[in-house]
Scaffold this active site. Structure first.
Site, PDB file in Angstrom:
ATOM      1  N   LEU A  42      41.406  39.764  31.118  1.00  0.00           N
ATOM      2  CA  LEU A  42      41.998  41.090  30.996  1.00  0.00           C
ATOM      3  C   LEU A  42      43.450  41.203  31.441  1.00  0.00           C
ATOM      4  CD1 LEU A  42      38.957  43.266  32.096  1.00  0.00           C
ATOM      5  CD2 LEU A  42      39.589  42.450  29.820  1.00  0.00           C
ATOM      6  N   ASN A  66      43.047  33.860  21.982  1.00  0.00           N
ATOM      7  CA  ASN A  66      42.298  34.974  22.549  1.00  0.00           C
ATOM      8  C   ASN A  66      41.348  35.516  21.488  1.00  0.00           C
ATOM      9  OD1 ASN A  66      41.679  37.092  24.450  1.00  0.00           O
ATOM     10  ND2 ASN A  66      42.977  38.449  23.268  1.00  0.00           N
ATOM     11  N   ASN A 117      30.757  34.890  26.255  1.00  0.00           N
ATOM     12  CA  ASN A 117      31.507  34.063  25.302  1.00  0.00           C
ATOM     13  C   ASN A 117      31.838  32.706  25.902  1.00  0.00           C
ATOM     14  OD1 ASN A 117      31.839  35.437  22.808  1.00  0.00           O
ATOM     15  ND2 ASN A 117      33.263  36.853  23.781  1.00  0.00           N
ATOM     16  N   GLU A 166      31.097  37.441  17.949  1.00  0.00           N
ATOM     17  CA  GLU A 166      31.842  36.592  18.885  1.00  0.00           C
ATOM     18  C   GLU A 166      31.092  35.295  19.151  1.00  0.00           C
ATOM     19  OE1 GLU A 166      34.103  40.048  21.500  1.00  0.00           O
ATOM     20  OE2 GLU A 166      32.169  39.280  22.202  1.00  0.00           O
ATOM     21  N   HIS A 218      39.605  39.176  20.375  1.00  0.00           N
ATOM     22  CA  HIS A 218      39.687  40.625  20.575  1.00  0.00           C
ATOM     23  C   HIS A 218      38.526  41.281  19.836  1.00  0.00           C
ATOM     24  CE1 HIS A 218      41.696  44.352  21.597  1.00  0.00           C
ATOM     25  NE2 HIS A 218      41.402  44.779  20.388  1.00  0.00           N
TER      26      HIS A 218
END
Length: 188
Positions: free
Chosen positions: A84, A100, A14, A172, A102
């Site tokens: 993390l 963020n 990502n 993503e 998820h």
């Protein structure tokens, strides 16, 4: 030009998609990659794109070192892309624009310990018909910040957590850079 700082703990696919998306942008650029793992592949990806990186441990994250390093890069937006550790309130107070991604449709499958394959396995075990991604603001609790964007994908044909992961990674990579761009254009 808005400065983006990425935080990542692992592979960094990502992060690399975000770096590539903003490489020739006129309004935003990735100025640094921060990682809590010295052997994270994301650091190689940053190096390949000539982006400086900062490696730190959990103590340094919570006791000021990371905040000091962030000041050098003056981020307009901090992006957690596979990071993390819980993000400390001390940094959120100085840099409230933290987002963020998820790998599930929050509020389902969120919270401490719910990341990566743990999420995909839980989705599979519960025989969900769909999953997806949630991009959200970061607050002092895992996965509880205000939602910015969600996108679902049908997973009825998936037999393994790895197949689910592949579909989620595609979402993503497709949507995360674009949503970041929209945030930079609309929120500042």
């Amino acid at each position: 030009m808005k400065n983006i700082v990425l935080f990542a703990s692992g592979n960094g696919s990502n992060a690399e998609e975000i770096i590539k998306f903003f490489k020739n942008s006129e309004f935003g650029k990735v100025v640094a990659v921060f990682s809590n793992k010295a052997d994270a592949k994301v650091l190689d990806r940053a190096k390949n794109h000539n982006i400086p990186s900062v490696v730190f441990n959990k103590t340094q994250l919570n006791e000021g070192f990371v905040l000091e390093q962030l000041h050098q890069f003056q981020p307009d937006l901090i992006v957690l892309a596979g990071f993390l550790l819980k993000f400390p309130e001390s940094i959120l107070k100085e840099y409230p624009k933290v987002i963020n991604i998820h790998p599930a449709l929050l509020p389902k499958y969120g919270g401490k310990g719910m990341y990566g394959m743990n999420v995909h396995q839980a989705v599979l075990d519960n025989k969900e018909k769909e999953t997806g991604i949630t991009i959200h603001y970061v607050n002092e609790h895992y996965d509880e910040g205000e939602f910015i964007f969600q996108k679902a994908v049908n997973i009825e044909d998936c037999k393994t957590a790895e197949e689910i992961a592949q579909k989620v990674h595609e979402l993503e990579h497709q949507y995360f850079p674009t949503v970041i761009s929209e945030i930079l254009n609309s929120k500042f």
